[in-house]
Design an enzyme around this catalytic site. Structure first.
Site, PDB file in Angstrom:
ATOM      1  N   THR A  90      -6.232  10.585   1.636  1.00 49.03           N
ATOM      2  CA  THR A  90      -5.906   9.292   1.018  1.00 49.03           C
ATOM      3  C   THR A  90      -5.365   8.205   2.264  1.00 49.03           C
ATOM      4  O   THR A  90      -5.472   8.479   3.440  1.00 49.03           O
ATOM      5  CB  THR A  90      -4.523   9.522   0.305  1.00 49.03           C
ATOM      6  OG1 THR A  90      -3.438   9.840   1.134  1.00 49.03           O
ATOM      7  CG2 THR A  90      -4.685  10.652  -0.666  1.00 49.03           C
ATOM      8  N   ASP A  98       9.852  -0.123  -8.801  1.00 47.48           N
ATOM      9  CA  ASP A  98      10.243   0.316  -7.464  1.00 47.48           C
ATOM     10  C   ASP A  98      10.998   1.528  -7.600  1.00 47.48           C
ATOM     11  O   ASP A  98      12.415   1.172  -7.999  1.00 47.48           O
ATOM     12  CB  ASP A  98      11.014  -0.912  -6.700  1.00 47.48           C
ATOM     13  CG  ASP A  98      11.248  -0.535  -5.388  1.00 47.48           C
ATOM     14  OD1 ASP A  98      11.258   0.439  -4.893  1.00 47.48           O
ATOM     15  OD2 ASP A  98      11.594  -1.637  -4.575  1.00 47.48           O
ATOM     16  N   VAL A  99      10.613   2.461  -7.003  1.00 50.20           N
ATOM     17  CA  VAL A  99      11.396   3.757  -7.440  1.00 50.20           C
ATOM     18  C   VAL A  99      12.876   3.610  -6.545  1.00 50.20           C
ATOM     19  O   VAL A  99      13.678   4.617  -6.932  1.00 50.20           O
ATOM     20  CB  VAL A  99      10.590   4.996  -7.156  1.00 50.20           C
ATOM     21  CG1 VAL A  99       9.648   5.397  -7.973  1.00 50.20           C
ATOM     22  CG2 VAL A  99      10.296   5.221  -5.631  1.00 50.20           C
ATOM     23  N   ASN A 108       5.468  11.290  -7.465  1.00 49.66           N
ATOM     24  CA  ASN A 108       4.400  11.221  -6.639  1.00 49.66           C
ATOM     25  C   ASN A 108       4.455  10.131  -5.398  1.00 49.66           C
ATOM     26  O   ASN A 108       4.060  10.205  -4.284  1.00 49.66           O
ATOM     27  CB  ASN A 108       3.051  11.169  -7.219  1.00 49.66           C
ATOM     28  CG  ASN A 108       2.117  10.750  -6.137  1.00 49.66           C
ATOM     29  OD1 ASN A 108       1.544  11.709  -5.248  1.00 49.66           O
ATOM     30  ND2 ASN A 108       1.500   9.668  -6.092  1.00 49.66           N
ATOM     31  N   TYR A 135      10.404  11.628   7.104  1.00 53.05           N
ATOM     32  CA  TYR A 135       9.636  12.011   6.091  1.00 53.05           C
ATOM     33  C   TYR A 135       9.992  13.644   6.114  1.00 53.05           C
ATOM     34  O   TYR A 135      10.138  14.121   4.972  1.00 53.05           O
ATOM     35  CB  TYR A 135       8.078  11.904   6.650  1.00 53.05           C
ATOM     36  CG  TYR A 135       7.145  12.305   5.579  1.00 53.05           C
ATOM     37  CD1 TYR A 135       6.902  11.596   4.452  1.00 53.05           C
ATOM     38  CD2 TYR A 135       6.329  13.265   5.636  1.00 53.05           C
ATOM     39  CE1 TYR A 135       5.823  12.020   3.625  1.00 53.05           C
ATOM     40  CE2 TYR A 135       5.373  13.907   4.869  1.00 53.05           C
ATOM     41  CZ  TYR A 135       5.133  12.968   3.815  1.00 53.05           C
ATOM     42  OH  TYR A 135       4.146  13.636   2.903  1.00 53.05           O
ATOM     43  N   ARG A 138       4.753  -0.074  -7.347  1.00 55.11           N
ATOM     44  CA  ARG A 138       5.061  -1.617  -7.200  1.00 55.11           C
ATOM     45  C   ARG A 138       4.302  -2.885  -7.500  1.00 55.11           C
ATOM     46  O   ARG A 138       4.551  -3.569  -8.070  1.00 55.11           O
ATOM     47  CB  ARG A 138       5.605  -1.906  -5.730  1.00 55.11           C
ATOM     48  CG  ARG A 138       6.988  -1.180  -5.533  1.00 55.11           C
ATOM     49  CD  ARG A 138       7.350  -0.874  -4.052  1.00 55.11           C
ATOM     50  NE  ARG A 138       6.321  -0.448  -3.336  1.00 55.11           N
ATOM     51  CZ  ARG A 138       6.281  -0.521  -1.893  1.00 55.11           C
ATOM     52  NH1 ARG A 138       7.209  -0.918  -1.425  1.00 55.11           N
ATOM     53  NH2 ARG A 138       5.281   0.090  -1.396  1.00 55.11           N
TER      54      ARG A 138
END
Ligand code: NDP
Length: 254
Positions: A186, A59-60, A86, A151, A35
Site C-alpha cells: 500500500t 480525524d481519529v 484501520n 509505531y 480526514r
C-alpha cells in the site's frame, strides 16, 4: 433483515479501501472515515454501490471530530455492528532522532484513535449484546522492528487494548480481535520505500528488498488478504475468536 453497518477508519486508501470494498461486496453498509473527504468519495466511486456507502470526514486523533463523525454515521445507517480501526501512520526514524512531536503523532493516530472510535461504538454494542471490533495492528504488535519504534510501541499497545477489551466484552456477544499484517503493498509502504531510498541512496528495488527479506514467501502481503481475514472475523461462525492477534504474514511471525 436490514444490512449490517460497518465503519472503516482510514478507508480512502490502501488496506482500508480494499476493506470497505470487500465489506460492501459481502452485504454490509459501510461508512468510510478518514480526514480527506475527497479521497473517501473517490473510493466510494470505485466501490460503486452508492446505496451501501457513505463518506464522513474524521480525524481519529480528535475526540470532538470522532464524536461528530459517529453521530452522523449512525443517523444514516443505524447502529454500528462492525468497527474496523484501520487508520494508521508509520513514519520511519532511528530512535535517537525521533522527536517528541513524531512520537506523539504516531501514538495519537495509531493508539488514541483506536480508543476514541471504540468508545463510540461500545455502549450500543453492549446494550444489543452483539458486535465486532477489529483492530488492524501489524506484525509490529508481535515483534520489534528497527527504525519504527513509536509505531511498534503503538501497535503493541493496540494489541494490549484488544486483549483487555476482549475479556471485558467476552460475555456480551462482542468480539475484539487484532489483525496483524506483515508488510503490505500500500501507500504506507511505498512512502517508506521512498524515504529509505532518499535517506540511504539505495535504489527502490533495494529498499523493497528490505521489506520482503523477512517474509518467508519473499513478497508483500496483498490488501485483499487482510480484508478477507477481517471478513472472516465479522462472521457469525467466528464468535469463538476473541482477544486474538491473527498474523497475516506468510509465516513471518508464528
Ligand atoms: P495508508 O497510508 O494507505 O492508509 C492509512 C489511512 O489512514 C489513510 O487513508 C489516511 O487517510 C488514514 N489516516 C491517517 N491519519 C488519520 C487520522 N488522524 N484520522 C483518520 N484517518 C487517518 O496505509 P495502509 O493501508 O498501509 O495502512 C492501514 C493500516 O494497516 C494502518 O493501521 C497500518 O499501520 C496497518 N498496517 C499496514 C501495513 C503495511 O505494510 N501497509 C502492515 C501492517 C499493518 P487521511 O490521510 O485522509 O486521513
Amino acid at each position: 433483515m436490514p444490512l449490517k453497518h460497518a465503519v472503516v477508519t482510514g478507508a480512502g486508501t490502501g488496506i482500508g479501501g480494499t476493506l470497505a470494498q470487500t465489506l460492501v461486496e459481502n452485504g454490509y453498509n459501510v461508512t468510510l472515515m478518514g480526514r480527506r473527504l475527497e479521497v473517501l468519495e473517490n473510493r466510494e466511486k470505485i466501490i460503486n454501490a452508492k446505496d451501501q456507502t457513505q463518506s464522513i470526514s474524521c480525524d481519529v486523533t480528535a475526540r470532538t471530530s470522532v464524536d461528530q463523525a459517529f453521530t452522523q454515521a449512525t443517523q444514516h445507517f443505524g447502529q454500528v455492528d462492525v468497527l474496523v480501526n484501520n487508520a494508521g501512520i508509520a513514519p520511519t526514524a532511528p530512535f535517537h532522532k525521533l522527536s517528541s512531536e513524531q512520537w506523539s503523532s504516531v501514538m495519537a493516530v495509531n493508539l488514541d484513535g483506536v480508543f476514541h472510535c471504540t468508545q463510540q461504538v461500545l455502549p450500543a454494542m453492549r446494550e444489543l449484546r452483539s458486535g465486532r471490533i477489529i483492530n488492524i495492528a501489524s506484525t509490529a504488535a508481535l515483534r520489534g522492528y528497527a527504525y519504527v519504534s513509536a509505531y511498534t510501541a503503538a501497535k503493541h499497545g493496540v494489541l494490549g487494548l484488544t486483549r483487555a477489551l476482549a475479556l471485558e466484552t467476552a460475555s456480551l456477544g462482542i468480539t475484539v480481535n487484532a489483525v496483524c499484517p506483515g508488510y503490505t503493498d500500500t501507500e504506507i509502504i511505498q512512502t517508506s520505500i521512498d524515504q529509505i531510498s532518499a535517506k540511504t541512496g539505495r535504489s527502490r528495488e533495494q529498499a523493497l528488498a528490505e521489506f520482503t527479506k523477512t517474509n518467508p514467501q519473499n513478497r508483500l502481503i496483498t490488501p485483499a488478504e487482510v480484508a478477507h481475514t477481517v471478513l472472516w472475523l465479522c462472521s457469525e461462525l467466528s464468535s469463538a475468536i476473541t482477544g486474538q492477534a491473527i498474523s497475516v504474514s506468510c509465516g513471518e511471525v508464528m
